[in-house]
Enzyme design. Structure first.
Site, PDB file in Angstrom:
ATOM      1  N   ASP A 194      -2.059   2.909  11.952  1.00 16.04           N
ATOM      2  CA  ASP A 194      -1.575   4.137  11.320  1.00 16.04           C
ATOM      3  C   ASP A 194      -2.659   4.656  10.377  1.00 16.04           C
ATOM      4  OD1 ASP A 194       1.126   5.721  10.958  1.00 16.04           O
ATOM      5  OD2 ASP A 194       0.192   5.599   8.969  1.00 16.04           O
ATOM      6  N   GLU A 204       0.162  10.264  13.713  1.00 13.14           N
ATOM      7  CA  GLU A 204      -1.054   9.516  13.389  1.00 13.14           C
ATOM      8  C   GLU A 204      -0.921   8.040  13.726  1.00 13.14           C
ATOM      9  OE1 GLU A 204       1.321   9.726   9.490  1.00 13.14           O
ATOM     10  OE2 GLU A 204       1.061  10.892  11.313  1.00 13.14           O
TER      11      GLU A 204
END
Length: 377
Positions: free
Chosen positions: A250, A293
Site C-alpha cells: 500500500d 493504491e
C-alpha cells in the site's frame, strides 16, 4: 469469382476497419488491396474488349499495387516500419517494364516473366514477415503459408515463361502451366483475404482478453486475472509440497499526494511504482493492482524469511526518488506465507492485510510478517 469474391471481402475488411479499435492497424490497406485485386481480375477478363493499355498496363500495375498495399497493411498490423520505398520502386519498375514490352518492344513472355518475378519478390517479403515476425499462432501461419505458396507458384511461372516453346502468347492460352498458375492465384486470392479477416479477428480477441485481465492505468494484472494465476500457483505448490507467499503493498499517504499534486500526478506515481517493482520481480512472480493504491504480489517458491527480504528490497527501491518530476513516496508491505493447502486467495489476503495493518500502525514505510507467516517460515 476472381473479381467478385475479393470485392466482397474488401467490404468486410473496410467494415472491420471502421468497427475495430484504432490500435489494430493495417485493415484499410488490406481492404484497398482486395479492391485492386478485384479490379485486376475484371481488366484481365476484358482483354481484347478494351485497349491493351488498360487490360495490360493498368491491370498489371493494379495487381502490383494491390500486393504492395497488402504488404504495407501487414507491416502496420505487426507494428513494423512500412517499406513504402521498396513497394513504390517495385510498382514503378513493373509498370515501366510492362509499358516498354507492350509499346516499344512487344514481348508477351517478357512481360509475363517480369510481372511474375516482381510478384514473387512481393509475395516472398510478405511470407517472410508473417512467418518470422507474425508470432506462432494458426491464423498467422496459415496466411504466411498462403503467401509462400504464391511465391513458389510465381517463381515457377517466371522460370517457365522464359522457355515458352510453342505456347501461344495469350494470357488465356491452353497452356497447362498457365492454367494451373491462374487457378492457384484465383484460389489464393480468396484464401488470402479470408486469412486477413482471421488474423484481424484473432488480434481483436487477444486484445479484448488482455484488456479484461489488466488494469487500464498501470497495465498490471487486475484482481480477476490474479485470482486465476493464484489458483494455478496454489495447485503447483500443493503438488510440490511447498508454501505460497503473497505481499500486500500500500502506498503511504497517497491521498495526500492526490490532494497536493493532483490526480494526474497521483496516476503517474501509480504507473511509476508499477514499472519499478515489475522490473525487479522474477519471471514466475505476479504483480497485480487490487484497487486504488493497493497492490498484490505473488512470489514463486519463497519462504517467509525470503519474502521478507524481497519485500524489504522493494520498500527500499520505492523510497528512492528516480523521477524528479514526481514527489517522493514510500510504501508499507504485509507478508503472508501459508502452506499450500491453506493458501486460498481469501486466506492469504486476510493474513497479508493484518500484516499490512501492523506496518501502518508501526509508522509506515515498513515490512511486517504475521505470526502465521513466521510459523510457516
Amino acid at each position: 469469382m476472381s473479381s467478385v469474391m475479393p470485392g466482397l471481402m474488401s467490404m468486410v475488411l473496410f467494415s472491420l476497419n471502421r468497427s475495430f479499435p484504432s490500435s489494430i492497424r493495417g485493415l484499410n490497406y488490406w481492404a484497398a488491396s482486395a479492391v485492386c485485386i478485384a479490379v485486376t481480375a475484371v481488366l484481365f477478363a476484358l482483354r481484347g474488349a478494351v485497349p491493351d493499355g488498360v487490360s495490360v498496363i493498368v491491370a498489371n500495375t493494379s495487381m502490383l499495387v494491390g500486393i504492395g498495399l497488402s504488404l504495407i497493411g501487414t507491416e502496420l498490423f505487426f507494428g513494423r516500419q512500412p517499406s513504402w520505398r521498396f513497394v513504390i520502386v517495385t510498382i514503378l519498375f513493373g509498370s515501366a517494364s510492362i509499358s516498354w514490352m507492350l509499346w516499344v518492344h512487344p514481348n508477351y513472355f517478357g512481360r509475363l516473366s517480369c510481372i511474375t518475378a516482381l510478384l514473387a519478390v512481393l509475395y516472398a517479403a510478405h511470407a517472410r514477415l508473417l512467418l518470422f515476425f507474425g508470432g506462432r499462432n494458426f491464423n498467422t501461419l496459415f496466411l504466411g503459408l498462403m503467401f509462400l505458396a504464391l511465391t513458389i507458384a510465381s517463381a515457377i511461372r517466371c522460370a517457365t515463361s522464359m522457355s515458352p516453346g510453342d505456347v501461344a502468347p495469350d494470357i488465356f492460352a491452353r497452356d497447362p502451366v498457365q492454367l494451373v498458375y491462374l487457378a492457384i492465384n484465383n484460389f489464393m486470392a480468396l484464401l488470402v483475404t479470408v486469412g486477413f479477416v482471421m488474423v484481424a479477428t484473432n488480434r481483436l480477441h487477444a486484445q479484448l482478453e488482455r484488456q479484461s485481465a489488466t488494469d487500464p492505468l498501470t497495465g498490471l494484472l487486475n484482481r480477476r486475472a490474479f485470482a486465476v494465476l493464484h489458483a494455478k500457483a496454489q495447485e503447483r505448490a500443493r503438488r510440490l509440497g511447498r508454501s505460497l507467499t503473497m505481499l500486500i503493498v500500500d502506498l503511504d499517504h497517497f491521498k495526500t499526494i492526490n490532494d497536493r499534486y493532483g490526480h494526474d500526478t497521483g496516476d503517474r506515481v501509480l504507473v511509476d511504482f508499477a514499472e519499478r517493482v515489475a522490473s525487479v520481480l522474477g519471471p514466475y512472480d505476479y504483480l497485480a493492482r487490487f484497487g486504488g493504491e493497493e497492490f498484490a504480489i505473488l512470489l514463486a517458491d519463497a519462504s517467509a524469511q525470503e519474502a521478507f527480504g524481497r519485500a524489504s528490497a522493494i520498500r527500499q527501491l520505492v523510497q528512492v526518488q528516480v523521477d524528479c518530476d514526481l514527489p517522493t513516496y514510500t510504501c508499507s508491505i504485509g507478508v503472508a506465507c501459508l502452506d499450500a493447502a491453506d493458501a486460498t486467495l481469501a486466506r492469504l489476503s486476510s493474513v497479508a492485510d493484518r500484516a499490512l495493518y501492523r506496518a501502518k500502525s508501526g509508522g509506515r514505510n515498513r515490512v511486517e510478517l504475521t505470526d502465521e507467516a513466521l510459523a510457516t517460515g
